[in-house]
Design a protein around this motif. Structure first.
Motif, PDB file in Angstrom:
ATOM      1  N   SER A  11       0.816  -1.323   0.108  1.00  0.00           N
ATOM      2  CA  SER A  11       0.069  -0.158   0.013  1.00  0.00           C
ATOM      3  C   SER A  11       0.809   1.308  -0.003  1.00  0.00           C
ATOM      4  CB  SER A  11      -1.175  -0.017   1.067  1.00  0.00           C
ATOM      5  OG  SER A  11      -0.461   0.106   2.607  1.00  0.00           O
ATOM      6  N   PHE A  12       2.026   1.261   0.542  1.00  0.00           N
ATOM      7  CA  PHE A  12       3.028   2.185   0.445  1.00  0.00           C
ATOM      8  C   PHE A  12       3.155   2.675  -0.799  1.00  0.00           C
ATOM      9  CE2 PHE A  12       4.719   4.358   4.280  1.00  0.00           C
ATOM     10  CZ  PHE A  12       4.033   3.695   5.183  1.00  0.00           C
ATOM     11  N   VAL A  13       3.640   1.477  -1.709  1.00  0.00           N
ATOM     12  CA  VAL A  13       4.252   1.844  -3.123  1.00  0.00           C
ATOM     13  C   VAL A  13       2.838   2.440  -3.893  1.00  0.00           C
ATOM     14  CG1 VAL A  13       4.759   0.503  -5.210  1.00  0.00           C
ATOM     15  CG2 VAL A  13       5.762   0.014  -3.020  1.00  0.00           C
ATOM     16  N   ARG A  14       1.609   2.010  -3.635  1.00  0.00           N
ATOM     17  CA  ARG A  14       0.607   2.188  -4.343  1.00  0.00           C
ATOM     18  C   ARG A  14       0.056   3.712  -4.214  1.00  0.00           C
ATOM     19  NH1 ARG A  14      -2.900  -2.741  -3.673  1.00  0.00           N
ATOM     20  NH2 ARG A  14      -2.866  -2.069  -1.723  1.00  0.00           N
ATOM     21  N   ASP A  15       0.267   4.126  -2.745  1.00  0.00           N
ATOM     22  CA  ASP A  15       0.072   5.304  -2.480  1.00  0.00           C
ATOM     23  C   ASP A  15       1.185   6.296  -1.930  1.00  0.00           C
ATOM     24  OD1 ASP A  15      -2.801   6.612  -0.367  1.00  0.00           O
ATOM     25  OD2 ASP A  15      -1.400   7.684  -1.694  1.00  0.00           O
ATOM     26  N   LEU A  16       1.644   6.697  -2.617  1.00  0.00           N
ATOM     27  CA  LEU A  16       3.041   7.517  -2.290  1.00  0.00           C
ATOM     28  C   LEU A  16       2.861   8.426  -1.155  1.00  0.00           C
ATOM     29  CD1 LEU A  16       5.235   7.692  -5.469  1.00  0.00           C
ATOM     30  CD2 LEU A  16       5.861   6.344  -3.302  1.00  0.00           C
ATOM     31  N   ALA A  17       1.569   9.315  -1.497  1.00  0.00           N
ATOM     32  CA  ALA A  17       1.182  10.246  -0.399  1.00  0.00           C
ATOM     33  C   ALA A  17       1.017   9.649   0.823  1.00  0.00           C
ATOM     34  CB  ALA A  17      -0.178  10.842  -0.918  1.00  0.00           C
ATOM     35  N   ALA A  18       1.018   8.498   1.224  1.00  0.00           N
ATOM     36  CA  ALA A  18       0.880   7.875   2.333  1.00  0.00           C
ATOM     37  C   ALA A  18       2.223   7.757   3.266  1.00  0.00           C
ATOM     38  CB  ALA A  18       0.453   6.647   2.559  1.00  0.00           C
ATOM     39  N   ALA A  19       3.279   7.916   2.471  1.00  0.00           N
ATOM     40  CA  ALA A  19       4.617   8.133   2.870  1.00  0.00           C
ATOM     41  C   ALA A  19       4.847   9.404   3.460  1.00  0.00           C
ATOM     42  CB  ALA A  19       5.685   7.854   1.900  1.00  0.00           C
ATOM     43  N   ILE A  20       4.400  10.682   2.789  1.00  0.00           N
ATOM     44  CA  ILE A  20       4.538  11.804   3.373  1.00  0.00           C
ATOM     45  C   ILE A  20       3.766  12.010   4.874  1.00  0.00           C
ATOM     46  CG2 ILE A  20       3.984  14.324   2.899  1.00  0.00           C
ATOM     47  CD1 ILE A  20       4.045  13.609  -0.185  1.00  0.00           C
ATOM     48  N   VAL A  21       2.470  11.494   4.856  1.00  0.00           N
ATOM     49  CA  VAL A  21       1.933  11.474   6.184  1.00  0.00           C
ATOM     50  C   VAL A  21       2.213  10.443   7.136  1.00  0.00           C
ATOM     51  CG1 VAL A  21       0.177  12.888   4.903  1.00  0.00           C
ATOM     52  CG2 VAL A  21      -0.181  10.377   5.421  1.00  0.00           C
ATOM     53  N   ALA A  22       3.195   9.544   6.851  1.00  0.00           N
ATOM     54  CA  ALA A  22       3.495   8.444   7.765  1.00  0.00           C
ATOM     55  C   ALA A  22       4.020   9.104   9.179  1.00  0.00           C
ATOM     56  CB  ALA A  22       4.368   7.211   7.163  1.00  0.00           C
ATOM     57  N   PRO A  23       3.550   8.609  10.077  1.00  0.00           N
ATOM     58  CA  PRO A  23       4.330   9.193  11.347  1.00  0.00           C
ATOM     59  C   PRO A  23       5.559   8.698  11.555  1.00  0.00           C
ATOM     60  CG  PRO A  23       2.123   8.245  11.702  1.00  0.00           C
ATOM     61  CD  PRO A  23       2.379   7.748  10.403  1.00  0.00           C
ATOM     62  N   ARG A  24       6.600   9.456  12.249  1.00  0.00           N
ATOM     63  CA  ARG A  24       7.995   8.957  12.133  1.00  0.00           C
ATOM     64  C   ARG A  24       8.041   8.077  13.753  1.00  0.00           C
ATOM     65  NH1 ARG A  24      10.500  14.194   9.993  1.00  0.00           N
ATOM     66  NH2 ARG A  24       9.878  14.209   7.899  1.00  0.00           N
ATOM     67  N   ALA A  25       8.949   7.216  13.708  1.00  0.00           N
ATOM     68  CA  ALA A  25       8.999   6.545  15.280  1.00  0.00           C
ATOM     69  C   ALA A  25       9.391   7.581  16.130  1.00  0.00           C
ATOM     70  CB  ALA A  25       9.836   5.361  14.999  1.00  0.00           C
ATOM     71  N   GLY A  26       9.126   7.587  17.280  1.00  0.00           N
ATOM     72  CA  GLY A  26       9.451   8.572  18.256  1.00  0.00           C
ATOM     73  C   GLY A  26       8.982  10.052  18.205  1.00  0.00           C
ATOM     74  N   GLU A  27       8.220  10.321  17.252  1.00  0.00           N
ATOM     75  CA  GLU A  27       7.768  11.512  17.064  1.00  0.00           C
ATOM     76  C   GLU A  27       6.317  11.448  17.819  1.00  0.00           C
ATOM     77  OE1 GLU A  27       7.193  14.386  13.014  1.00  0.00           O
ATOM     78  OE2 GLU A  27       6.239  12.332  12.849  1.00  0.00           O
ATOM     79  N   CYS A  28       6.114  12.776  18.557  1.00  0.00           N
ATOM     80  CA  CYS A  28       4.820  12.868  19.283  1.00  0.00           C
ATOM     81  C   CYS A  28       3.626  13.285  18.421  1.00  0.00           C
ATOM     82  CB  CYS A  28       5.013  13.835  20.288  1.00  0.00           C
ATOM     83  SG  CYS A  28       4.910  15.642  20.072  1.00  0.00           S
ATOM     84  N   LEU A  29       2.480  13.036  18.906  1.00  0.00           N
ATOM     85  CA  LEU A  29       1.258  13.538  18.172  1.00  0.00           C
ATOM     86  C   LEU A  29       1.314  14.693  17.768  1.00  0.00           C
ATOM     87  CD1 LEU A  29      -1.602  12.828  16.980  1.00  0.00           C
ATOM     88  CD2 LEU A  29      -2.614  13.278  19.310  1.00  0.00           C
TER      89      LEU A  29
END
Ligand SMILES: [Zn+2]
Ligand SMILES: [Zn+2]
Length: 116
Positions: A11-29
């Motif tokens: 699904s990451f490959v299919r939807d590149l936009a999802a990568a932009i909005v993916a939370p980074r590990a250790g990043e707070c809300l």
């Protein structure tokens, strides 16, 4: 048989936009929303907050009702009404505990009835 990892990768490959909005590990809300709302404009829902929760704190099932009770009915309202930054510049994130939706100490939770 497909594993969960395979499905996520696909699904990451299919939807590149999802990568932009993916939370980074250790990043707070709060830091996450502050970073991502610029690139992925609020659509009037708690879409990004839910995405953060699902990725990093899946057990925080009460997150939406907690945000809504503070006046955050969509992602940008969370930053306007629920969590306020203590400083102009909120980077880099001081870090969140995994599984927690508590913001790092660059933010404070606004109390109901404060201000105005
Ligand atoms: Zn909004
Ligand atoms: Zn943070």
């Amino acid at each position: 048989m497909e594993t969960t990892i395979d499905i996520q990768a696909e699904s990451f490959v299919r939807d590149l936009a999802a990568a932009i909005v993916a939370p980074r590990a250790g990043e707070c809300l709060a830091c996450y929303l502050d970073r991502v709302v610029r690139d992925a404009p609020c659509d009037g829902s708690l879409r990004l907050s839910r995405m953060y929760r699902d990725a990093l704190a899946p057990r925080a099932v009460a997150l939406e009702s907690r945000l809504e009770s503070g006046g955050g009915f969509c992602d940008c309202e969370v930053l306007m009404n629920v969590y306020w930054s203590k400083a102009e510049e909120v980077k880099p994130c001081r870090g969140a505990r995994r599984g927690s939706t508590k913001p790092c100490d660059l933010w404070f939770r606004r109390r109901r009835g404060d201000g105005w």
